[in-house]
Design a protein around this motif. Structure first.
Motif, short mmCIF file in Angstrom:
data_model
loop_
_atom_site.label_atom_id
_atom_site.label_comp_id
_atom_site.label_asym_id
_atom_site.label_seq_id
_atom_site.Cartn_x
_atom_site.Cartn_y
_atom_site.Cartn_z
N ALA A 229 8.19 9.00 12.80
CA ALA A 229 8.43 7.63 12.32
C ALA A 229 9.47 7.63 11.20
O ALA A 229 10.39 6.80 11.20
N GLN A 230 9.33 8.55 10.25
CA GLN A 230 10.29 8.61 9.14
C GLN A 230 11.70 8.89 9.65
O GLN A 230 12.67 8.21 9.26
N LEU A 231 11.84 9.89 10.51
CA LEU A 231 13.15 10.28 11.00
C LEU A 231 13.78 9.20 11.86
O LEU A 231 14.98 8.91 11.74
N SER A 232 13.01 8.57 12.73
CA SER A 232 13.55 7.55 13.63
C SER A 232 13.98 6.31 12.85
O SER A 232 15.09 5.79 13.06
N LEU A 233 13.13 5.82 11.96
CA LEU A 233 13.48 4.63 11.19
C LEU A 233 14.66 4.91 10.25
O LEU A 233 15.57 4.09 10.10
N GLY A 234 14.63 6.08 9.62
CA GLY A 234 15.71 6.44 8.72
C GLY A 234 17.05 6.55 9.43
O GLY A 234 18.07 6.05 8.94
N LYS A 235 17.03 7.17 10.62
CA LYS A 235 18.29 7.39 11.33
C LYS A 235 18.82 6.12 11.97
O LYS A 235 20.02 5.83 11.90
N LEU A 236 17.96 5.37 12.63
CA LEU A 236 18.42 4.24 13.44
C LEU A 236 18.60 2.95 12.66
O LEU A 236 19.35 2.07 13.11
N LEU A 237 17.94 2.82 11.52
CA LEU A 237 18.06 1.58 10.74
C LEU A 237 18.69 1.83 9.36
O LEU A 237 19.66 1.17 9.00
N LEU A 238 18.13 2.79 8.63
CA LEU A 238 18.61 3.00 7.27
C LEU A 238 20.05 3.53 7.24
O LEU A 238 20.87 3.08 6.42
N HIS A 239 20.38 4.47 8.13
CA HIS A 239 21.72 5.05 8.13
C HIS A 239 22.80 4.01 8.44
O HIS A 239 23.76 3.87 7.67
N PRO A 240 22.70 3.24 9.53
CA PRO A 240 23.75 2.23 9.77
C PRO A 240 23.81 1.16 8.69
O PRO A 240 24.90 0.69 8.33
N LEU A 241 22.66 0.76 8.13
CA LEU A 241 22.67 -0.25 7.07
C LEU A 241 23.34 0.29 5.80
O LEU A 241 24.08 -0.43 5.12
N ALA A 242 23.11 1.57 5.49
CA ALA A 242 23.74 2.18 4.32
C ALA A 242 25.25 2.29 4.50
O ALA A 242 26.02 2.01 3.58
#
Length: 309
Positions: A229-242
């Motif tokens: 969950a951490q890796l998927s949310l971080g990669k797919l949402l947090l990374h593009p938003l950042a």
């Protein structure tokens, strides 16, 4: 949507072939591990060299793009590292691998086909710039921290020295150094040597995906849900938003390149992510996160394409 599915479907088919081959005992765990070592030692370094020497650096260099994509990726890496280490109490090595999975995209095998389909020619320049960020900053940083955490029971000085020794022998780091030197000096490899590099590079994607599938056989996902969950949310949402935030705050860049950068950040983690984790005994966690993130990426990439493109 059908075009994006046409790109992601072969990825899942190759992963499935690897899983079924391992499940049916056509290949053993030792053989799967051997294939993983082939990718990390030969195929992936060849891909890195190929990406760095294919086109002159001055033809694709864009300082603002590099800064935005690099800062966005570095921000997510630091957040992932701190969250894993301080909140989830993971080891330093595990935290570094989690941070890597959240901040480095599968630019070559998923990102590029999608971006070139959506934007055309600018995708090649964005790919080259993204590869510079990933290969010169993100991957070396993650490997350095992972190696530092791997030196259990050593003094700080001994750990740093041992980490440095391991890094200078790491095939990926060697390939990055060689590829960058060749690109800066504008040295072209002899035709035969370049053909060998290209053949090895072509093997990296299918073999890596096969290894991912083989690694999933016997994997117990129940204890990995929080990691996934951490890796998927971080990669797919947090990374593009950042990355989008950094493009917004920095001086203006070509709008097409801005969209390209965000779409590359939308891609799941690189296909050799479980193979990097294999060295530290974390291939199960990395493989599970990669498969889930690749499935969910179909949704998130479609969303960002609809909003930005």
């Amino acid at each position: 949507m059908l075009q994006i599915f046409g790109i992601t479907a072969p990825i899942f088919i190759l992963i499935g072939i690897g899983f079924l081959s391992s499940r049916a005992s056509l290949v053993s765990r030792e053989q799967v591990a051997g294939l993983g070592k082939f990718v990390i030692t030969f195929a992936l370094p060849a891909l890195v060299i190929k990406a760095l020497v294919e086109r002159p650096l001055d033809q694709v260099f864009d300082a603002v793009y590099l800064l935005a994509y690099g800062l966005g990726s570095l921000l997510v890496f630091c957040l992932g590292l701190l969250f894993s280490r301080l909140v989830r109490k993971d080891t330093l090595t595990g935290s570094a691998l989690s941070a890597l999975g959240m901040s480095v995209s599968n630019s070559g095998f998923i990102g590029y086909p999608i971006v070139v389909m959506a934007l055309g020619a600018p995708a090649a320049a964005a790919l080259a710039l993204g590869m510079l960020v990933e290969n010169l900053l993100m991957i070396p940083l993650a490997l350095a921290i992972a190696e530092l955490g791997h030196q259990n029971g050593s003094s700080a000085r001994a750990a740093v020295l041992e980490t440095f020794k391991r890094l200078v022998r790491n095939p990926i780091i060697i390939a990055i150094s060689l590829g960058l030197a060749l690109a800066v000096l504008e040295v072209r490899l002899p035709t035969i040597a370049m053909k060998v590099v290209e053949m090895l590079a072509m093997a990296s994607a299918p073999v890596a995906l096969f290894v991912i599938g083989g690694s999933l056989n016997g994997l117990k996902v129940g204890g990995l849900l929080k990691d996934v969950a951490q890796l998927s949310l971080g990669k797919l949402l947090l990374h593009p938003l950042a990355v989008l935030l950094c493009f917004t705050l920095l001086p203006p860049v070509d709008p097409v390149m801005k969209v390209a950068g965000v779409l590359f950040a939308c891609s799941p983690m690189m296909s050799i992510y479980p193979i990097l984790g294999q060295r530290y005994g974390l291939e199960g966690r990395c493989a599970a996160a990669l498969v889930v993130a690749t499935v969910l990426a179909f949704i998130t990439i479609s969303f960002f394409l609809g909003v930005l493109a």
